[in-house]
Design a protein around this motif. Sequence first.
Motif, PDB file in Angstrom:
ATOM      1  N   UNK A   1      40.860  41.916  34.347  1.00  0.00           N
ATOM      2  CA  UNK A   1      41.667  42.556  33.323  1.00  0.00           C
ATOM      3  C   UNK A   1      40.778  43.420  32.447  1.00  0.00           C
ATOM      4  N   UNK A   2      41.212  44.625  32.146  1.00  0.00           N
ATOM      5  CA  UNK A   2      40.486  45.533  31.261  1.00  0.00           C
ATOM      6  C   UNK A   2      41.374  45.823  30.069  1.00  0.00           C
ATOM      7  N   UNK A   3      40.842  45.659  28.866  1.00  0.00           N
ATOM      8  CA  UNK A   3      41.606  45.985  27.663  1.00  0.00           C
ATOM      9  C   UNK A   3      40.641  46.459  26.600  1.00  0.00           C
ATOM     10  N   UNK A   4      41.181  46.942  25.510  1.00  0.00           N
ATOM     11  CA  UNK A   4      40.359  47.553  24.462  1.00  0.00           C
ATOM     12  C   UNK A   4      39.999  46.544  23.389  1.00  0.00           C
ATOM     13  N   UNK A   5      38.856  46.776  22.788  1.00  0.00           N
ATOM     14  CA  UNK A   5      38.493  46.092  21.556  1.00  0.00           C
ATOM     15  C   UNK A   5      37.990  47.150  20.600  1.00  0.00           C
ATOM     16  N   UNK A   6      37.818  46.769  19.359  1.00  0.00           N
ATOM     17  CA  UNK A   6      37.379  47.737  18.361  1.00  0.00           C
ATOM     18  C   UNK A   6      35.997  48.284  18.690  1.00  0.00           C
ATOM     19  N   UNK A   7      35.741  49.494  18.222  1.00  0.00           N
ATOM     20  CA  UNK A   7      34.417  50.081  18.350  1.00  0.00           C
ATOM     21  C   UNK A   7      34.172  50.796  19.654  1.00  0.00           C
ATOM     22  N   UNK A   8      35.242  51.142  20.403  1.00  0.00           N
ATOM     23  CA  UNK A   8      35.072  51.901  21.625  1.00  0.00           C
ATOM     24  C   UNK A   8      34.517  51.096  22.773  1.00  0.00           C
ATOM     25  N   UNK A   9      34.690  49.776  22.760  1.00  0.00           N
ATOM     26  CA  UNK A   9      34.227  48.927  23.844  1.00  0.00           C
ATOM     27  C   UNK A   9      35.414  48.450  24.662  1.00  0.00           C
ATOM     28  N   UNK A  10      35.109  47.808  25.792  1.00  0.00           N
ATOM     29  CA  UNK A  10      36.159  47.283  26.657  1.00  0.00           C
ATOM     30  C   UNK A  10      35.963  45.794  26.828  1.00  0.00           C
ATOM     31  N   UNK A  11      37.080  45.074  26.923  1.00  0.00           N
ATOM     32  CA  UNK A  11      37.062  43.636  27.133  1.00  0.00           C
ATOM     33  C   UNK A  11      37.404  43.375  28.591  1.00  0.00           C
ATOM     34  N   UNK A  12      36.523  42.663  29.307  1.00  0.00           N
ATOM     35  CA  UNK A  12      36.728  42.340  30.713  1.00  0.00           C
ATOM     36  C   UNK A  12      36.948  40.845  30.856  1.00  0.00           C
ATOM     37  N   UNK A  13      37.932  40.489  31.652  1.00  0.00           N
ATOM     38  CA  UNK A  13      38.218  39.076  31.868  1.00  0.00           C
ATOM     39  C   UNK A  13      38.682  38.867  33.294  1.00  0.00           C
ATOM     40  N   UNK A  14      38.196  37.797  33.922  1.00  0.00           N
ATOM     41  CA  UNK A  14      38.668  37.408  35.247  1.00  0.00           C
ATOM     42  C   UNK A  14      39.977  36.658  35.090  1.00  0.00           C
ATOM     43  N   UNK A  15      40.979  37.058  35.851  1.00  0.00           N
ATOM     44  CA  UNK A  15      42.251  36.361  35.863  1.00  0.00           C
ATOM     45  C   UNK A  15      42.343  35.524  37.125  1.00  0.00           C
ATOM     46  N   UNK A  16      43.101  34.464  37.044  1.00  0.00           N
ATOM     47  CA  UNK A  16      43.268  33.609  38.216  1.00  0.00           C
ATOM     48  C   UNK A  16      43.966  34.376  39.319  1.00  0.00           C
ATOM     49  N   UNK A  17      43.627  34.014  40.578  1.00  0.00           N
ATOM     50  CA  UNK A  17      44.302  34.650  41.702  1.00  0.00           C
ATOM     51  C   UNK A  17      45.797  34.433  41.571  1.00  0.00           C
ATOM     52  N   UNK A 140      43.237  42.721  23.885  1.00  0.00           N
ATOM     53  CA  UNK A 140      43.030  41.821  25.024  1.00  0.00           C
ATOM     54  C   UNK A 140      44.099  40.758  25.200  1.00  0.00           C
ATOM     55  N   UNK A 141      44.485  40.096  24.129  1.00  0.00           N
ATOM     56  CA  UNK A 141      45.451  39.006  24.292  1.00  0.00           C
ATOM     57  C   UNK A 141      46.818  39.524  24.704  1.00  0.00           C
ATOM     58  N   UNK A 142      47.216  40.674  24.145  1.00  0.00           N
ATOM     59  CA  UNK A 142      48.523  41.221  24.501  1.00  0.00           C
ATOM     60  C   UNK A 142      48.534  41.749  25.933  1.00  0.00           C
TER      61      UNK A 142
END
Length: 592
Positions: A1-17, A140-142
């Motif tokens: 999953x790719x989503x935004x966080x403050x400061x022009x960075x990206x939040x990466x998270x592995x999601x379950x299959x 990220x959470x949304x």
Amino acid sequence: MVSAVDGGAAHLRVLADGAEAGRAGAGDHTRARNHAGAGDQAGGDVVAAADLPGRVRRLEEDHRPRWVWADTATTYPPLLRAGVRVERCQDLRLCHVILRNAAASAASALATAPDGPWDRATDPAHEPTLLDAVDPALGPEEVRAEHDRQTAAVDGSSDPGRLRLLLAAESAGALLAAEMAHDGLPWDREVHDRLLTELLGPRPPAGARPARLEALAAQIRDRLGAPALNPDSPAELLRALHSAGVEVSTTRKWELARYDHPVIAPLLEYKKLARLLGANGWAWMDAWIRPRASDGRARFHPDYVPGGVVTGRWATSGGGALQLPKQVRAAVAADPGWRLVVADAAQLEPRVLAALSRDTAMAQAGRGADLYQGLVDDGVVDTRARAKVAMLGALYGATTGESGQLMPRLVRAYPRATAVVEGAARTGERGGVVSTWLGRTSPPPPAPWHEAQRRASEPDATDADTRRARQLARDWGRFTRNFVVQGTAAEWALCWLAELRLRLRALGPGPDRPEGGALPAPGRTPGGTATGPHLVFFLHDEVIVHTPAELAGDVAAAVRESAARAGRLLFGDFPVEFALDVAVVENFAQAG
């Protein structure tokens, strides 16, 4: 999953299959994971924008994941500019629109919830820009929550398999739209200028008419006796025509052509050339045809809008890529040592109707390159021209004229096919919704439609009220009649594109893979420039691939194989053929 966080960075998270997202293309989809981080950390990683392309590249090479992000149109272009391409994704914005409106998922929490940030995200004025975190509500959470809502909506739907395929195809289309806009359609500015000069005369100063248009304007003024007439002003032109006894109600081509007057020929020619000048003239060329940074070769970079039409067809938000006139197609020219492989699907919508209705007789008529001739051979009509009129009348609801007269013959010959479109029309006339083969659902009639029906049912309704209600009902029935066919044709085309995109990745030697490598190249391109065969144009049922000349034959075969694969993917073993006209050319005009 790719989503935004403050400061022009990206939040990466592995999601379950999750469940298989549909097989909208070649490759081993069982290995496609909802992937976004370098490990299975529940919280994921925060990656600086500058480091994101490198991280995505490594994950693509190691895992071939299915990326989950809010919006391909804003997330993917920075990766492309950094030379990184991904194989597959889930575009939550596009998928939200489908699931929000699909009859198959109408009972889901996603479909029944009040309007929220994802509904606003479908409005171009509120599109999320992930790496800039424009909308904090889509952090990220949304993004994770929306993915979960979509998964639940599909799993709980009345036909999860078809919906998964539709979402996968729509998301693949989003990737391709971004890639085609990035790569651009190869264009020869010198040829374009020469074509314009031949048709219009030399390029004039800004604000002036080209010589050919000015000469035609003089003829129009003379033949209408209106020396001060501006032929570009519909109001002025209409008054001058009326003064000359040409009693038209509009200045449209079809109405003007009905009159016999000396002004008609130069006026129609003027309108045709003025349209060319406005739509694809020198100003358009300056705005849209730009040199490529890597080698200076010119490219047209349109803004495609996947799902821009309610049926699922694409639109454009600039450049008019879906309306390239024949007068300038010779300017769409392959680079030296390259070729264009141009393909279009013959009579796509009638073939789709045969498949979705399971009408074997109509499918048999389409065995070959010309379904309309198949109708003649079946004895339905006596000429190919009448076959085309009859079929288009069935698809678009013509009830009068030659189409209306021929419709009973189609009903007798192809009862299953005609029953599908007639049933869709009756549903629309009642104010209902219809769905495509994979589950995209038509919108309900607008408020004025319902108001007209309500007014016609009141005790004091007039004959005019009744006529208006009936006319609106018939109009909406024609819309739903075509929706099921046009929308399903759009689904076939998306699957064709998705399959072809992956086959092209596997064809040519890419910068990350030795020649003859078996797997699609992980997405790395020097300076973001495509180095192997790649799609550069798409219009409903027509594609253009730009390819090294030595691979043109392989590309043509891949185009045909992908069309056949798309048919099997949607319709299984039903015996319908999707015939293609394929040409290998140096410029678009040579394709005919």
